[in-house]
Design a protein around this motif. Structure first.
Motif, PDB file in Angstrom:
ATOM      1  N   GLY A   1      19.501  69.037 -20.895  1.00  0.00           N
ATOM      2  CA  GLY A   1      19.772  69.364 -19.687  1.00  0.00           C
ATOM      3  C   GLY A   1      18.855  69.951 -19.672  1.00  0.00           C
ATOM      4  O   GLY A   1      18.222  70.817 -18.051  1.00  0.00           O
ATOM      5  N   LEU A   2      17.468  70.181 -20.276  1.00  0.00           N
ATOM      6  CA  LEU A   2      15.557  70.543 -19.912  1.00  0.00           C
ATOM      7  C   LEU A   2      14.660  69.751 -18.823  1.00  0.00           C
ATOM      8  O   LEU A   2      14.330  70.402 -18.281  1.00  0.00           O
ATOM      9  N   ARG A   3      15.160  68.457 -18.670  1.00  0.00           N
ATOM     10  CA  ARG A   3      14.626  67.515 -18.015  1.00  0.00           C
ATOM     11  C   ARG A   3      14.939  66.721 -17.012  1.00  0.00           C
ATOM     12  O   ARG A   3      16.051  65.853 -17.697  1.00  0.00           O
ATOM     13  N   VAL A   4      15.697  66.674 -14.904  1.00  0.00           N
ATOM     14  CA  VAL A   4      16.485  65.906 -14.849  1.00  0.00           C
ATOM     15  C   VAL A   4      15.589  65.572 -13.753  1.00  0.00           C
ATOM     16  O   VAL A   4      15.008  65.629 -12.968  1.00  0.00           O
ATOM     17  N   ALA A   5      15.499  63.916 -13.714  1.00  0.00           N
ATOM     18  CA  ALA A   5      15.444  63.285 -12.767  1.00  0.00           C
ATOM     19  C   ALA A   5      16.276  62.038 -12.217  1.00  0.00           C
ATOM     20  O   ALA A   5      16.860  61.373 -12.691  1.00  0.00           O
ATOM     21  N   ASP A   6      15.787  61.941 -10.922  1.00  0.00           N
ATOM     22  CA  ASP A   6      16.444  61.085  -9.991  1.00  0.00           C
ATOM     23  C   ASP A   6      16.033  60.082  -8.773  1.00  0.00           C
ATOM     24  O   ASP A   6      15.114  60.927  -8.581  1.00  0.00           O
ATOM     25  N   ASP A   7      16.437  59.598  -8.586  1.00  0.00           N
ATOM     26  CA  ASP A   7      16.111  58.784  -7.311  1.00  0.00           C
ATOM     27  C   ASP A   7      17.396  57.897  -6.875  1.00  0.00           C
ATOM     28  O   ASP A   7      18.130  57.502  -6.981  1.00  0.00           O
ATOM     29  N   ILE A   8      17.010  58.927  -5.724  1.00  0.00           N
ATOM     30  CA  ILE A   8      18.971  57.892  -4.636  1.00  0.00           C
ATOM     31  C   ILE A   8      18.397  57.298  -3.453  1.00  0.00           C
ATOM     32  O   ILE A   8      17.262  58.101  -2.261  1.00  0.00           O
ATOM     33  N   THR A   9      17.979  56.359  -3.404  1.00  0.00           N
ATOM     34  CA  THR A   9      17.216  55.740  -2.307  1.00  0.00           C
ATOM     35  C   THR A   9      18.744  55.575  -1.580  1.00  0.00           C
ATOM     36  O   THR A   9      17.987  55.385  -0.244  1.00  0.00           O
ATOM     37  N   TYR A  10      19.638  54.511  -1.734  1.00  0.00           N
ATOM     38  CA  TYR A  10      20.347  54.864  -0.376  1.00  0.00           C
ATOM     39  C   TYR A  10      22.172  54.668  -1.700  1.00  0.00           C
ATOM     40  O   TYR A  10      22.349  54.309  -2.381  1.00  0.00           O
ATOM     41  N   VAL A  11      22.475  55.521  -0.873  1.00  0.00           N
ATOM     42  CA  VAL A  11      24.490  55.826  -0.905  1.00  0.00           C
ATOM     43  C   VAL A  11      25.224  55.252   0.171  1.00  0.00           C
ATOM     44  O   VAL A  11      24.956  55.910   1.163  1.00  0.00           O
ATOM     45  N   PRO A  12      25.929  53.990   0.198  1.00  0.00           N
ATOM     46  CA  PRO A  12      26.641  53.843   1.080  1.00  0.00           C
ATOM     47  C   PRO A  12      27.571  54.640   1.154  1.00  0.00           C
ATOM     48  O   PRO A  12      28.354  55.544   0.153  1.00  0.00           O
ATOM     49  N   THR A  13      27.680  55.337   2.722  1.00  0.00           N
ATOM     50  CA  THR A  13      29.421  55.967   2.237  1.00  0.00           C
ATOM     51  C   THR A  13      29.687  55.455   3.588  1.00  0.00           C
ATOM     52  O   THR A  13      29.516  54.537   4.687  1.00  0.00           O
ATOM     53  N   ALA A  14      31.494  55.616   3.770  1.00  0.00           N
ATOM     54  CA  ALA A  14      32.125  55.269   4.599  1.00  0.00           C
ATOM     55  C   ALA A  14      31.607  55.360   6.415  1.00  0.00           C
ATOM     56  O   ALA A  14      31.906  54.230   7.102  1.00  0.00           O
ATOM     57  N   GLU A  15      30.809  56.593   6.471  1.00  0.00           N
ATOM     58  CA  GLU A  15      30.233  57.033   7.958  1.00  0.00           C
ATOM     59  C   GLU A  15      29.276  55.937   8.326  1.00  0.00           C
ATOM     60  O   GLU A  15      28.853  55.881   9.591  1.00  0.00           O
ATOM     61  N   GLY A  16      28.740  55.238   7.206  1.00  0.00           N
ATOM     62  CA  GLY A  16      28.251  54.611   7.395  1.00  0.00           C
ATOM     63  C   GLY A  16      26.506  55.357   7.273  1.00  0.00           C
ATOM     64  O   GLY A  16      25.671  56.487   6.559  1.00  0.00           O
TER      65      GLY A  16
END
Length: 57
Positions: A42-57
């Motif tokens: 939990g000291l270092r957190v890295a993330d990459d969210i390029t595309y998250v599909p949703t019901a709304e588009g």
């Protein structure tokens, strides 16, 4: 297929994103400097969210 009322399904063509990168903007600072080792969980957190599909588009 026509006799049985069956139709093929085709995916919609992808539209270009409305958000465009500012080519003149300075890049975000690299705070981790590609070192992903941590002394404890939990000291270092890295993330990459390029595309998250949703019901709304």
């Amino acid at each position: 297929m026509r006799e049985h009322g069956i139709a093929g399904h085709s995916r919609r063509t992808r539209r270009r994103s409305l958000t465009r990168a500012d080519r003149k903007a300075a890049p975000a600072p690299n705070l981790i400097k590609r070192d992903f080792t941590a002394l404890a969980p939990g000291l270092r957190v890295a993330d990459d969210i390029t595309y998250v599909p949703t019901a709304e588009g």
